[in-house]
Design an enzyme around this catalytic site. Structure first.
Site, PDB file in Angstrom:
ATOM      1  N   HIS A  61      20.314  68.193  13.830  1.00 32.96           N
ATOM      2  CA  HIS A  61      19.751  67.919  12.497  1.00 32.96           C
ATOM      3  C   HIS A  61      18.349  68.514  12.375  1.00 32.96           C
ATOM      4  CE1 HIS A  61      19.002  65.254   8.902  1.00 32.96           C
ATOM      5  NE2 HIS A  61      17.762  65.469   9.307  1.00 32.96           N
ATOM      6  N   GLU A  62      17.499  68.220  13.363  1.00 32.06           N
ATOM      7  CA  GLU A  62      16.122  68.714  13.302  1.00 32.06           C
ATOM      8  C   GLU A  62      16.052  70.228  13.481  1.00 32.06           C
ATOM      9  OE1 GLU A  62      13.612  67.114  12.282  1.00 32.06           O
ATOM     10  OE2 GLU A  62      14.610  65.161  12.222  1.00 32.06           O
ATOM     11  N   HIS A  89      16.677  72.129  10.291  1.00 30.07           N
ATOM     12  CA  HIS A  89      15.513  72.251   9.413  1.00 30.07           C
ATOM     13  C   HIS A  89      14.662  73.452   9.832  1.00 30.07           C
ATOM     14  CE1 HIS A  89      16.212  68.631   7.180  1.00 30.07           C
ATOM     15  NE2 HIS A  89      16.006  67.803   8.198  1.00 30.07           N
TER      16      HIS A  89
END
Length: 213
Positions: free
Chosen positions: A24-25, A28
């Site tokens: 998820h990170e 980004h």
């Protein structure tokens, strides 16, 4: 059907939880780089190495507690640094950078549904652990996706809302960010957060299971 001990539960949960949070990170960071911000890349955060993203409380302690106590599986990683001013079109590109995280969780949830489907034909012992691991993988990724799409800064949904709102409203709305984490924790411990996101998690779970399982 064997029942998991606490140690076995933590063992089968570790991989799906850690990678759900770290991918998820990293997503980004990849999106930010694509749209012109190299902050995360310069800090070595555009990587799938979990060690770079692990937050001792959010990635290890809190998920472990929610596993032991029951309820919604919950956690977070160290946020990937993004300097929105460096984006090619800051207000517009903010939407895509923010959406990259939840989108990655949706894709990973589908991956775990496919693992769940494969587990039915795996050897008996492996099948059980693949089944349990895939259940955790589906759940944690859908929780992260739905949770982060809530329109509450600094969650991804809050960033998306700021991107979509007219500039004057966006500036006012973004001021909530200083209180966002406190609001989120209060919602979690009062049970309101579960009531908000559980129906949406159930909807997406039924959707991907009906299509891919």
């Amino acid at each position: 059907m064997m029942e998991l001990t606490l140690i076995q539960k933590i063992t089968v949960s570790a991989i799906p939880i850690i990678f759900a949070i770290t991918v998820h990170e990293a997503s980004h960071g990849y999106a930010a780089k694509h749209f012109g911000d190299l902050t995360a890349e310069k800090m070595g955060r555009i990587t799938l190495n979990p060690i770079k993203h692990i937050d001792p409380i959010g990635t290890i302690l809190l998920p472990a507690l929610t596993l032991m106590l029951g309820g919604i599986l919950f956690g977070w990683a160290k946020p990937v640094p993004v300097n929105f001013a460096n984006l090619n079109n800051p207000k517009k590109d903010m939407l895509w950078v923010a959406a990259a995280g939840p989108a990655s969780n949706f894709i990973m949830a589908i991956f775990w549904v496919l693992v769940l489907k494969y587990s039915a034909s795996a050897p008996e012992v492996a099948a059980f652990f693949l089944l349990e691991m895939s259940k955790v993988g589906i759940m944690i990724n859908l929780v992260l996706m739905v949770l982060n799409l809530l329109p509450l800064p600094p969650l991804d949904g809050g960033r998306i809302a700021v991107s979509l709102l007219p500039m004057d409203l966006a500036m006012k709305f973004s001021q909530i960010e200083r209180y966002g984490f406190i609001i989120l924790i209060a919602l979690l411990f009062t049970g309101i957060l579960g009531e908000i996101i559980s129906p949406m998690i159930d909807f997406f779970a039924r959707l991907i299971l009906s299509i891919f399982a």
